[in-house]
Motif scaffolding. Sequence first.
Motif, PDB file in Angstrom:
ATOM      1  N   ARG A   6      35.413  46.892  42.125  1.00 51.57           N
ATOM      2  CA  ARG A   6      35.761  45.461  42.525  1.00 51.57           C
ATOM      3  C   ARG A   6      37.160  45.030  41.903  1.00 51.57           C
ATOM      4  O   ARG A   6      37.967  44.523  42.528  1.00 51.57           O
ATOM      5  CB  ARG A   6      34.784  44.361  42.308  1.00 51.57           C
ATOM      6  N   LYS A   7      37.343  45.326  40.646  1.00 48.82           N
ATOM      7  CA  LYS A   7      38.406  45.054  39.834  1.00 48.82           C
ATOM      8  C   LYS A   7      39.639  45.847  40.605  1.00 48.82           C
ATOM      9  O   LYS A   7      40.813  45.389  40.800  1.00 48.82           O
ATOM     10  CB  LYS A   7      38.444  45.303  38.442  1.00 48.82           C
ATOM     11  N   GLU A   8      39.375  46.990  40.905  1.00 47.38           N
ATOM     12  CA  GLU A   8      40.453  47.978  41.474  1.00 47.38           C
ATOM     13  C   GLU A   8      40.854  47.326  42.889  1.00 47.38           C
ATOM     14  O   GLU A   8      42.147  47.121  43.233  1.00 47.38           O
ATOM     15  CB  GLU A   8      39.937  49.411  41.721  1.00 47.38           C
ATOM     16  N   GLU A   9      39.851  46.875  43.745  1.00 46.73           N
ATOM     17  CA  GLU A   9      39.949  46.075  44.947  1.00 46.73           C
ATOM     18  C   GLU A   9      41.075  45.024  44.711  1.00 46.73           C
ATOM     19  O   GLU A   9      41.818  44.486  45.598  1.00 46.73           O
ATOM     20  CB  GLU A   9      38.796  45.987  45.494  1.00 46.73           C
ATOM     21  N   ILE A  10      40.675  44.264  43.641  1.00 46.72           N
ATOM     22  CA  ILE A  10      41.226  42.851  43.411  1.00 46.72           C
ATOM     23  C   ILE A  10      43.024  43.329  43.184  1.00 46.72           C
ATOM     24  O   ILE A  10      43.897  42.457  43.672  1.00 46.72           O
ATOM     25  CB  ILE A  10      40.851  42.105  42.430  1.00 46.72           C
ATOM     26  N   ILE A  11      43.202  44.154  42.116  1.00 51.06           N
ATOM     27  CA  ILE A  11      44.313  44.706  41.850  1.00 51.06           C
ATOM     28  C   ILE A  11      45.124  45.307  43.097  1.00 51.06           C
ATOM     29  O   ILE A  11      46.229  44.737  43.159  1.00 51.06           O
ATOM     30  CB  ILE A  11      44.454  45.761  40.663  1.00 51.06           C
ATOM     31  N   VAL A  26      52.382  33.883  44.201  1.00 47.23           N
ATOM     32  CA  VAL A  26      50.999  34.251  44.852  1.00 47.23           C
ATOM     33  C   VAL A  26      49.963  33.146  43.462  1.00 47.23           C
ATOM     34  O   VAL A  26      50.212  33.308  42.423  1.00 47.23           O
ATOM     35  CB  VAL A  26      50.741  35.517  44.416  1.00 47.23           C
ATOM     36  N   THR A  27      48.925  32.739  44.042  1.00 49.34           N
ATOM     37  CA  THR A  27      48.150  31.901  43.176  1.00 49.34           C
ATOM     38  C   THR A  27      46.746  32.679  43.337  1.00 49.34           C
ATOM     39  O   THR A  27      46.468  33.543  44.069  1.00 49.34           O
ATOM     40  CB  THR A  27      47.921  30.414  43.704  1.00 49.34           C
ATOM     41  N   MET A  28      45.850  32.382  42.249  1.00 50.70           N
ATOM     42  CA  MET A  28      44.410  32.844  42.186  1.00 50.70           C
ATOM     43  C   MET A  28      43.854  32.545  43.629  1.00 50.70           C
ATOM     44  O   MET A  28      43.120  33.309  44.046  1.00 50.70           O
ATOM     45  CB  MET A  28      43.899  32.623  40.844  1.00 50.70           C
ATOM     46  N   ARG A  29      44.136  31.330  43.862  1.00 51.50           N
ATOM     47  CA  ARG A  29      43.269  30.852  45.138  1.00 51.50           C
ATOM     48  C   ARG A  29      43.844  31.588  46.393  1.00 51.50           C
ATOM     49  O   ARG A  29      42.840  32.133  47.137  1.00 51.50           O
ATOM     50  CB  ARG A  29      43.556  29.449  45.235  1.00 51.50           C
ATOM     51  N   ASP A  30      45.184  32.155  46.427  1.00 51.29           N
ATOM     52  CA  ASP A  30      45.604  33.132  47.476  1.00 51.29           C
ATOM     53  C   ASP A  30      45.144  34.432  47.550  1.00 51.29           C
ATOM     54  O   ASP A  30      44.503  34.959  48.648  1.00 51.29           O
ATOM     55  CB  ASP A  30      47.057  33.117  47.541  1.00 51.29           C
ATOM     56  N   LEU A  31      44.777  34.872  46.254  1.00 58.57           N
ATOM     57  CA  LEU A  31      44.103  36.160  45.969  1.00 58.57           C
ATOM     58  C   LEU A  31      42.692  35.912  46.342  1.00 58.57           C
ATOM     59  O   LEU A  31      42.200  37.030  47.250  1.00 58.57           O
ATOM     60  CB  LEU A  31      44.366  36.690  44.516  1.00 58.57           C
ATOM     61  N   ALA A  32      41.792  35.127  46.184  1.00 58.19           N
ATOM     62  CA  ALA A  32      40.656  34.880  46.530  1.00 58.19           C
ATOM     63  C   ALA A  32      40.255  34.584  47.871  1.00 58.19           C
ATOM     64  O   ALA A  32      39.455  35.443  48.295  1.00 58.19           O
ATOM     65  CB  ALA A  32      40.123  33.594  45.946  1.00 58.19           C
ATOM     66  N   THR A  33      41.370  34.136  48.521  1.00 62.42           N
ATOM     67  CA  THR A  33      41.252  34.056  50.105  1.00 62.42           C
ATOM     68  C   THR A  33      41.435  35.394  50.741  1.00 62.42           C
ATOM     69  O   THR A  33      40.768  35.639  51.444  1.00 62.42           O
ATOM     70  CB  THR A  33      42.393  32.883  50.565  1.00 62.42           C
ATOM     71  N   GLN A  50      48.010  37.523  35.289  1.00 65.31           N
ATOM     72  CA  GLN A  50      49.084  38.282  34.387  1.00 65.31           C
ATOM     73  C   GLN A  50      48.386  39.593  34.183  1.00 65.31           C
ATOM     74  O   GLN A  50      49.015  40.752  34.106  1.00 65.31           O
ATOM     75  CB  GLN A  50      49.271  37.656  33.046  1.00 65.31           C
ATOM     76  N   GLU A  51      46.897  39.725  33.956  1.00 70.12           N
ATOM     77  CA  GLU A  51      46.230  40.802  33.675  1.00 70.12           C
ATOM     78  C   GLU A  51      46.496  41.982  34.909  1.00 70.12           C
ATOM     79  O   GLU A  51      46.665  43.278  34.907  1.00 70.12           O
ATOM     80  CB  GLU A  51      44.697  40.692  33.568  1.00 70.12           C
ATOM     81  N   ILE A  52      46.563  41.353  35.922  1.00 70.29           N
ATOM     82  CA  ILE A  52      46.561  42.264  37.148  1.00 70.29           C
ATOM     83  C   ILE A  52      48.191  42.724  37.187  1.00 70.29           C
ATOM     84  O   ILE A  52      48.310  43.948  37.572  1.00 70.29           O
ATOM     85  CB  ILE A  52      46.620  41.232  38.517  1.00 70.29           C
ATOM     86  N   LEU A  53      49.048  41.837  37.002  1.00 69.88           N
ATOM     87  CA  LEU A  53      50.623  42.195  36.929  1.00 69.88           C
ATOM     88  C   LEU A  53      50.652  43.397  35.858  1.00 69.88           C
ATOM     89  O   LEU A  53      51.274  44.448  36.361  1.00 69.88           O
ATOM     90  CB  LEU A  53      51.358  41.093  36.697  1.00 69.88           C
ATOM     91  N   LYS A  54      50.115  43.236  34.725  1.00 71.08           N
ATOM     92  CA  LYS A  54      50.101  44.133  33.595  1.00 71.08           C
ATOM     93  C   LYS A  54      49.581  45.545  34.269  1.00 71.08           C
ATOM     94  O   LYS A  54      50.125  46.636  34.141  1.00 71.08           O
ATOM     95  CB  LYS A  54      49.479  43.762  32.640  1.00 71.08           C
ATOM     96  N   ALA A  55      48.412  45.463  34.892  1.00 69.74           N
ATOM     97  CA  ALA A  55      47.469  46.639  35.467  1.00 69.74           C
ATOM     98  C   ALA A  55      48.504  47.451  36.479  1.00 69.74           C
ATOM     99  O   ALA A  55      48.429  48.684  36.252  1.00 69.74           O
ATOM    100  CB  ALA A  55      46.136  46.240  36.118  1.00 69.74           C
ATOM    101  N   ILE A  56      49.232  46.719  37.181  1.00 70.52           N
ATOM    102  CA  ILE A  56      50.107  47.394  38.265  1.00 70.52           C
ATOM    103  C   ILE A  56      51.070  47.922  37.655  1.00 70.52           C
ATOM    104  O   ILE A  56      51.653  49.175  37.835  1.00 70.52           O
ATOM    105  CB  ILE A  56      50.415  46.212  39.314  1.00 70.52           C
TER     106      ILE A  56
END
Length: 189
Positions: A6-11, A26-33, A50-56
Amino acid sequence: MKSETRKEEIIKTAAELFKEKGYSAVTMRDLATAMGIKAASLYNHITSKQEILKAIIIAIAEEFTRGMDIIINAEMSNISKLKQIVALHVNITANNTNGMASLNNDWMHLEDQLEYYLQLRNDYENNFLEIIKQGIIANEMKQSNPEIIMFSMLTTLRSLYLWIPKKEDLNANDLAQNLNEVLIEGINN
């Protein structure tokens, strides 16, 4: 295991949104939607945008670093090393155009990983430049400004993420070969 998937899907979804709108917009709400879930549910898998950006960005930068390490340690001509660098860029970009958009456009938004990213990028560029300089010394390439050669090549290679998605029948090997003809034959003796 399911949480990691699921984390990979979110990223992956975030990378698409960052490419489309830019990290800042991009907001967390945009991502959730986009994920079809509630924003609060995202925090079960990640701590922040920020965690997502770092991961990418860090994953891609480290992939480039590993590839460059293999290239610089290989026993081959400097021209062959440059061809391998082109292939490295094509392959990484073809496999992750959205992530490459973040790498190119959003790196400055990294917080606690910014210095690390900049070190990876600087080391990569220094290795790239050294290959070009050694190629000129070995008379494999025309006597030309190594920094301009690197800048010209990197400008093309870094913008591949814009062009590759428009090519439905893309063959990464053919693209790398064609780019090598265009980018390297011009500096080849």
